[in-house]
Design a protein around this motif. Structure first.
Motif, short mmCIF file in Angstrom:
data_model
loop_
_atom_site.label_atom_id
_atom_site.label_comp_id
_atom_site.label_asym_id
_atom_site.label_seq_id
_atom_site.Cartn_x
_atom_site.Cartn_y
_atom_site.Cartn_z
N ILE A 112 98.44 -16.02 84.66
CA ILE A 112 98.79 -17.25 84.89
C ILE A 112 97.78 -18.52 85.20
O ILE A 112 96.22 -18.07 84.95
CB ILE A 112 99.59 -17.88 85.15
CG1 ILE A 112 99.04 -17.16 87.01
CG2 ILE A 112 100.55 -16.34 85.30
CD1 ILE A 112 100.17 -17.33 88.46
N TYR A 113 97.76 -19.59 84.61
CA TYR A 113 96.53 -20.51 85.48
C TYR A 113 96.59 -21.57 86.44
O TYR A 113 95.86 -22.21 86.29
CB TYR A 113 96.60 -21.50 83.88
CG TYR A 113 96.22 -20.98 82.64
CD1 TYR A 113 95.33 -20.88 81.69
CD2 TYR A 113 97.36 -20.24 82.16
CE1 TYR A 113 94.39 -20.89 80.54
CE2 TYR A 113 96.77 -19.24 80.99
CZ TYR A 113 95.24 -19.66 80.21
OH TYR A 113 94.75 -18.90 79.18
N GLY A 114 97.79 -21.49 86.93
CA GLY A 114 98.01 -22.14 87.88
C GLY A 114 98.65 -21.82 89.14
O GLY A 114 100.14 -20.89 88.66
N LEU A 151 110.58 -15.93 82.12
CA LEU A 151 109.21 -16.42 82.58
C LEU A 151 107.54 -15.74 82.09
O LEU A 151 106.92 -15.96 82.05
CB LEU A 151 109.64 -15.95 83.80
CG LEU A 151 108.18 -16.49 85.18
CD1 LEU A 151 107.73 -16.76 84.39
CD2 LEU A 151 107.87 -15.92 86.18
N ASP A 152 108.23 -14.04 81.72
CA ASP A 152 107.70 -13.48 81.12
C ASP A 152 107.22 -14.28 79.31
O ASP A 152 106.06 -14.25 79.04
CB ASP A 152 107.82 -11.93 80.35
CG ASP A 152 107.18 -11.16 79.47
OD1 ASP A 152 107.38 -11.23 78.95
OD2 ASP A 152 106.81 -9.96 80.41
N ALA A 153 108.73 -14.55 78.39
CA ALA A 153 107.76 -15.24 77.46
C ALA A 153 107.09 -16.09 77.86
O ALA A 153 105.96 -16.37 76.97
CB ALA A 153 108.91 -15.43 76.42
N LEU A 171 105.66 -10.28 88.73
CA LEU A 171 104.23 -10.63 88.20
C LEU A 171 102.92 -10.12 88.27
O LEU A 171 102.99 -9.66 87.48
CB LEU A 171 103.75 -12.11 88.52
CG LEU A 171 104.59 -13.40 88.21
CD1 LEU A 171 104.06 -14.71 89.44
CD2 LEU A 171 104.81 -14.02 87.39
N SER A 172 103.21 -8.98 89.65
CA SER A 172 102.50 -8.26 89.51
C SER A 172 102.85 -7.02 88.77
O SER A 172 101.86 -5.94 88.01
CB SER A 172 102.13 -7.86 91.44
OG SER A 172 101.22 -6.51 91.12
N GLU A 173 104.01 -6.38 89.42
CA GLU A 173 104.85 -5.34 88.22
C GLU A 173 104.43 -5.17 86.70
O GLU A 173 104.57 -4.50 86.40
CB GLU A 173 106.24 -5.04 88.74
CG GLU A 173 105.54 -3.96 90.56
CD GLU A 173 107.67 -5.15 91.38
OE1 GLU A 173 108.38 -5.04 90.30
OE2 GLU A 173 107.00 -4.36 92.34
#
Length: 507
Positions: free
Chosen positions: A374-376, A337-339, A365-367
Motif C-alpha cells: 500500500i502507498y498510504g 480490497l485485495d484487488a 493486510l499482514s496475513e
C-alpha cells in the motif's frame, strides 16, 4: 498557478508543536524538496505551557518576500490549541489581527492560507477529575442547543459542575467566537486569502451549532463562500493547507474515492456533526482539488466509521456501533480490497473508529501479505484528522518529484503510531502507569523514564509490522527490499494520548 520548478518561500505557523501539527508538515516538505520556515519549535509551547505569542507575532511581522503563509490563528491569538480553551492568558488574544495585517502589508503578493478552530464542546482533560467534568460539560453543551426543552437537566448540571469551571468554559467560547468573527473580517479585508473554520470535537447537535449558524450567515452576507470553508477537524488543517499550496504549484486531480460500504458513508463519525462523505468532500475542496476531476490511477479507499472508540478502550470484545451501523456491517471487503491493492496504487483511510487503527484490517493486510504494497495509511484521532493525513499522502505520492525513501519512512511511522501505539500499546502503557498511581493525562516526567517503557512495549509488539515489511518488494521503492529500519519513539507531551515516531530505513 505557479511553475513546479519555481523556488518558493513558504512560512508556517502551526497549531502547536505536536508531531501532527509540526513534524508532519516539515517531513512532507522534505519529501517534496520544498523549503519551509517556522518559528523556533520551543517558542510553540508544550501542552500546558502556551506558545510565545509575542515572539511569534514579531517573527511574522519581520518576514519578507514570502510566497505562502500557512497560519494557525489559534497559535497567533492564544498560543495554541490548549491555550485557546483557557481564559487566563498572558497576551491580548485580539492582537493577532494587526500582526496579520502588518504581514500582508509587507508581503502583498503572498497568499495567506489560515485556519481557526471553533471551540470543542468541552474542556481539556488533565486528570481523572477534569475527565469527569469533561463528560458533564459535553452533556451541558449538547443540551444547550435546545435550552428550553432541557431546562431542568441544565440547571442540575450547573449545580454539579463547579461554577469557576463552567463559567471559564463559557467565557472562552464567547471569546473564541469573537476571534472566529474577526478572522472572517480579515478575509473580507483581503488580509487572509483563504480561511478554514474547523469544528473541533463535538456531537451531532449542541452549543457549537448555534455559533456555526451565525458564522455561516455572516459568511453568506459578505459573499465569502468561495474564500471561507467550515468543516469538522482541527489538527489536520496545517496538512490540508500545505496540500492546497502544492495544488497551486501544480494542479492535481483527486484520486478515485471508494467506500468499503456505500451505505455507511452517510454515518456521522464520533466527535463530528456531519456525515463522513460530506466531511471528506469538504476536506478535498479545502485542499484545492476539484472533486469532479478524478485520477483513476490512485484509489482512496475509505474504511467507513463503524465503532465507538471509547467502548473499545473499555472492552474490545463487546463493541458499541455508531448510529446507523449494525453488526453485519463490520467486515472487511477482502476480495475488493485485495484487488485494489494488487492492481492500483492505494491509500487507506482507516476511519473505522477514532483514536487508532482497526486491528482486523491490519491483521488482514499482514496475513495476506499486502501491507508492503500500500502507498498510504492513516488512522489517528478523529476521522477528520485521518482524512487530512491521507490527503497529504496522496499529494506527496501524486508526482515523481519526491524522495521515495523519506516517503516510505513516513508511511512506516503511521503503521507504528496510528496502529501499533494507539491500538495495541497505549492501553498497555496506560495500565502500567495507572498501577503506579500515575496521571496518564498529565504525568510527572521525573518519576519514571516513560519513553523507555514506551520503546520497550513498541519493540515487544511490533512483529506484525516487521514481518510484513522486511525483505519484501516495497512498491513505493519500485519493488526494492529494505534490509532494516530503526525506530525512535517518545512522548512529545506529558500524556499518553499521542507519541512522536521517527523511522530511518536501510536499503
Amino acid at each position: 498557478m505557479r511553475r513546479a520548478d519555481t523556488v518558493l518561500k513558504i512560512a508556517y505557523i502551526p497549531l502547536d508543536n505536536r508531531p501532527c501539527n509540526y513534524d508532519f508538515i516539515l517531513k512532507a516538505a522534505k519529501i517534496k524538496g520544498i523549503d519551509i520556515i517556522t518559528p523556533t519549535e520551543e517558542k510553540l509551547g508544550k501542552f500546558t505551557t502556551h506558545g510565545d505569542v509575542e515572539y511569534i507575532r514579531k517573527w511574522l511581522m519581520n518576514l519578507r518576500n514570502v510566497d505562502y503563509l500557512i497560519l494557525s490563528i489559534d497559535m497567533l491569538a492564544y498560543g495554541g490549541l490548549i491555550a485557546s480553551r483557557e481564559m487566563e492568558l498572558n497576551v491580548d488574544p485580539y492582537g493577532f489581527a494587526e500582526s496579520i495585517r502588518e504581514f500582508k502589508k509587507n508581503n502583498s503578493n503572498c497568499k495567506v492560507y489560515a485556519f481557526n478552530i471553533i471551540m470543542r464542546t468541552s474542556i481539556s482533560v488533565k486528570d481523572e477529575k477534569t475527565y469527569e467534568y469533561w463528560k458533564l460539560i459535553n452533556e451541558y453543551s449538547f443540551l444547550a442547543y435546545n435550552e428550553h426543552e432541557n431546562f431542568s437537566r441544565i440547571k442540575e448540571l450547573e449545580k454539579i459542575i463547579p461554577k469557576s469551571i463552567l463559567d471559564g468554559y463559557l467565557k472562552a467560547r464567547r471569546r473564541n467566537n469573537e476571534v472566529n468573527n474577526i478572522s472572517i473580517d480579515l478575509v473580507n479585508e483581503g488580509a487572509i486569502d483563504f480561511l478554514v473554520l474547523g469544528q473541533e470535537d463535538c456531537d451531532k447537535i449542541g452549543i457549537h451549532l448555534l455559533e456555526q449558524e451565525r458564522l455561516l450567515t455572516k459568511i453568506r452576507e459578505l459573499g465569502l463562500e468561495e474564500k471561507i470553508m467550515m468543516m469538522p477537524g482541527a489538527d489536520e488543517f496545517g496538512q490540508i493547507l500545505f496540500v492546497r499550496v502544492l495544488n497551486d504549484i501544480s494542479r492535481m486531480k483527486i484520486g478515485r474515492l471508494v467506500y468499503d460500504n456505500d451505505r455507511l458513508k452517510y454515518v456521522i463519525a464520533q466527535y463530528e456533526n456531519i456525515p463522513i462523505y460530506e466531511t471528506l468532500d469538504l476536506h478535498i475542496k479545502a485542499a484545492g482539488f476539484d472533486i469532479n476531476e478524478v485520477n483513476d490511477q490512485i484509489i482512496l479507499y475509505v474504511i467507513t466509521p463503524k465503532i465507538f472508540d471509547d467502548i473499545i478502550w473499555i472492552d474490545d470484545d463487546h463493541y458499541k456501533y455508531l448510529e446507523g451501523v449494525k453488526a453485519k456491517d463490520v467486515y472487511i471487503n477482502d476480495e475488493e480490497l485485495d484487488a485494489y491493492i494488487k492492481d492500483h496504487k492505494i491509500i487507506i483511510f482507516d476511519l473505522c473508529h477514532a483514536n487508532g487503527g482497526w486491528k482486523e484490517l491490519i491483521y488482514f493486510l499482514s496475513e495476506n501479505d499486502l501491507l508492503h504494497e500500500i502507498y498510504g495509511y492513516t488512522a489517528w484521532n478523529t476521522a477528520s484528522n485521518s482524512i487530512g493525513t491521507a490527503l497529504l499522502f496522496y499529494a506527496l505520492l501524486y508526482e515523481e518529484n519526491k524522495d521515495s525513501k523519506l516517503f516510505l519512512e513516513f508511511l512506516i511511522e503511521r503503521f507504528y503510531d496510528d496502529f501499533l501505539y494507539q491500538s495495541i500499546v497505549r492501553p498497555k502503557i496506560n495500565k502500567i502507569l495507572q498501577k503506579e498511581g500515575e496521571n496518564i493525562h498529565l504525568f510527572r516526567e521525573f518519576k519514571y523514564n516513560y519513553n523507555m517503557i514506551l520503546c520497550e512495549l513498541m519493540k515487544k509488539h511490533d512483529e506484525i509490522i516487521k514481518k510484513s515489511i522486511l525483505n519484501k518488494p516495497i512498491k513505493i521503492l519500485e519493488n526494492l527490499q529494505i534490509k532494516d529500519y530503526h525506530i525512535e519513539c517518545s512522548f512529545p507531551w506529558n500524556r499518553t494520548f499521542e507519541i512522536k515516531v521517527d523511522v530511518k530505513v536501510q536499503i
